[in-house]
Design an enzyme around this catalytic site. Sequence first.
Site, short mmCIF file in Angstrom:
data_model
loop_
_atom_site.label_atom_id
_atom_site.label_comp_id
_atom_site.label_asym_id
_atom_site.label_seq_id
_atom_site.Cartn_x
_atom_site.Cartn_y
_atom_site.Cartn_z
CD GLU A 134 38.09 33.04 34.62
OE1 GLU A 134 37.12 33.73 34.93
OE2 GLU A 134 38.07 31.79 34.66
CB THR A 187 31.79 36.54 30.26
OG1 THR A 187 31.20 35.75 31.30
CG2 THR A 187 32.82 37.47 30.86
#
Length: 312
Positions: A134, A187
Site C-alpha cells: 500500500e 488520495t
Amino acid sequence: MKEKDCVRVFAPATSANFICGYDILGLALEDPGDEITLRKVDSPGIKITKITGDLGLLPLDPEKNTVSASIKMVLDHLRIKNIGLEIELFKKMPIGSGLGSSAASTIAGLFAINQLLGAPLTKQELLPFALKGEELACGHGHADNVAPSLLGGITLIHSYSPLHVINLPVPKKLCCSIIFPHVEVPTRAARKILKTQTELKNAVSQWGNIAGLVTGLFTEDYNLISSSLKDYIIEPTRSFLIPEFEEMRNIAIKSGALGFGISGSGPSVVAFTQGIEKAKEITKMLKQHLGKKSIESNGYSSAINTQGAVEL
C-alpha cells in the site's frame, strides 16, 4: 496444504474510516473487488500478461505494478528464487474511488502467491507485506483498507508498532450503500488538505463516537451505531470536494440510513443501513439524484464481507 500450479483469487473492495474512525477503522464489501489468476510457468521471472477493467491506467511492467511487487516481497521473504509466474489481473472496481482499489490489488497478489505456494503464511503474517504494498501504491502504509480486504469483516487498527489489528463483530443486518460519483479526488491530495490540529471539543466528540460505534457493533445496537456515525474532524474539510454531498446525505438519512459519510478519501460516499433492501433503495435514489445533476456514478449495495480474500 500442497503447492499448486495455478490459483484464482478474489480480494474485496473496502470502505475505510467507517465515518468516524479515520485511519483506524475499515470494512470489507461483498461487491465490488479484484480478481487475479496466478500460474507457474517454466520461464523464470514474474510477468503480467493481462490487465482488464483498468481503462489502461495500470502498468504491465512488473517493476511498477503493485500486484507483482507484492508477490516479489513474499518470494524474497521465503527466499524463493528462479520461479516463473504469470499474472492476470481483472479489475472489477473503479480506480481512485475511495474503495481501496490499490489495497484490493495488493491483497489479491499477496493472497494468490501464498495460496500457490501452499499457504506457508497466515493471513496475519501477510499483513506487514500488505502495508508495504500500500505504501508503494499510495505513499502511505495505512492498514484501514488492506486489513479488511485481507481478513474480512470490520477491522480496528489498534497500533502500528507493533502492528495489531482486531476483527470487530459484524451485526447480521448491517449493510451499506456505496455511490462513486465520477469526479477525481486523489488520495494524496485529499490528505494534504487535512488540518494538523483540531479543537478539543471535536476530538472528544469523535472519541465518544468511535467508542459508541464499537460498543454498538458488539451489542448489535443499531440505534447506538446510528448515533455514533458522525465525523467532526475529517468530513468538514473533505466533503466540499464531493459534489452534492450534503444533498446526498439528506436523501440517505431521510430514507432511513443509519449514517452517511465519505468512504476512505472519497469521492465515494457510503450510507449504512439495516438490511440490504434499504441499501438498494438508497443506492437507487442517490444515483437518480446525481443523474438529474448530470453527474455519472457507480452504485453498489452490499452486506459486510466477513471472509476477505478467498480462493475461487
